[in-house]
Design an enzyme around this catalytic site. Sequence first.
Site, short mmCIF file in Angstrom:
data_model
loop_
_atom_site.label_atom_id
_atom_site.label_comp_id
_atom_site.label_asym_id
_atom_site.label_seq_id
_atom_site.Cartn_x
_atom_site.Cartn_y
_atom_site.Cartn_z
N PRO A 156 -2.80 50.57 1.25
CA PRO A 156 -3.95 49.65 1.38
C PRO A 156 -4.31 49.01 0.05
CG PRO A 156 -4.38 51.72 2.51
CD PRO A 156 -3.15 51.93 1.69
N CYS A 157 -4.29 47.70 0.02
CA CYS A 157 -4.63 46.95 -1.19
C CYS A 157 -5.55 45.80 -0.84
CB CYS A 157 -3.37 46.43 -1.89
SG CYS A 157 -2.39 47.71 -2.70
N SER A 158 -6.60 46.07 -0.08
CA SER A 158 -7.50 45.00 0.36
C SER A 158 -8.22 44.33 -0.81
CB SER A 158 -8.53 45.54 1.36
OG SER A 158 -9.32 46.55 0.77
N THR A 159 -8.28 45.01 -1.96
CA THR A 159 -8.91 44.40 -3.13
C THR A 159 -8.11 43.20 -3.63
OG1 THR A 159 -7.78 46.03 -4.53
CG2 THR A 159 -10.08 46.47 -3.94
N PHE A 160 -6.87 43.06 -3.14
CA PHE A 160 -6.05 41.91 -3.53
C PHE A 160 -6.01 40.84 -2.45
CE2 PHE A 160 -4.54 45.36 -6.19
CZ PHE A 160 -4.50 44.75 -7.43
#
EC number: 2.1.1.37
Length: 344
Positions: free
Chosen positions: A99-103
């Site tokens: 999970p890389c929702s900050t990107f």
Amino acid sequence: MKKMSEWNWSLDKIKDVKKNDFKVVSCFSCGGGSTMGFKLAGYEVIGNVEIDPSMMKLYKQNHNPKYPFEMPIQEFNRLSISKIPKEFFNIDILDGSPPCSTFSVSGKREQKWGGAFSFREGQAKQRLDDLFFDFIETADRLQPKIIVAENVVGLILGKARGYVSAIIEAFDEVGYTTQLFKLNAATMRVPQKRERVFFVCHRKDLSYPKLRLELHEQPITYGAVRTGKGRPISQESETYKRWKKRRPKDRNFGDIMKREIGRDTNFSTVIFKDQLVPNTITASSMYLRNDVPEFISNEDIIRIQTFPYDYDFMDQNVQYVCGMSVPPIMMKKIAEQIYLQWLK
């Protein structure tokens, strides 16, 4: 007899798929979107790692994994060798969607970098920026022949591109050659304009050629998959008032708000039109039908995400599970090419 569409399938179909004798372990498995894709392509998925108890419950219900690990990836990496199945080491494929929702391309994403977040209540907080490197640590330990890692397209935009370079360098340091692909699910028989980045790596001791992922299949429109009655939009709501102001060219409420108040906002409320390919299904956006004041149906979401029609969502929100998962047919197409070009 009319041939069923590829997106219209059931879990029972998996038992009839010709097996190819290659095995997969899936990390950050969520509801098992990528798991189902690998199975549809003939692979055996022998185990998974998942932090969320609710998602692991779903995963067990629908996929019956031989080796389930319900824990953060960091905890899995700290397990002694004796507690990890021997089959996990030198596995054919290690799959994962850190999970890389900050990107994500939405919002002021740079302000979120370095922070610790959880996706929902009951789930442990993690530094999302670090999860890809935790996954690479898993790869270093298990030494799979091939790694497939899916992520948001925002990873290759703007300042985040330095993060991608760091990922590729980290893979190189643990012995892997990496190819990076930007793929659109709409070209892969998925009725959805879902753009995602895929890191496909192989161990350096394996002399595989460059992988080609050139998929250009006919797009599928919303009208082709639309089914069921959606939940009505309350006529007392702001959503209904804005929906009434839509014009033929409007794709989302951002178009309406820009016209009404002069700025982009509410673009995550999307208008689906029968003649167009649906937008990306996310866990939290709102999707409305253009011709009637209704939200799209759960059946629509299942079809758009190419989940099987008999998937048991138990007590979980259909949109959340689908939005957090890789479309099975998308992963199937990638897995088929890996088999044909590298493993066969």
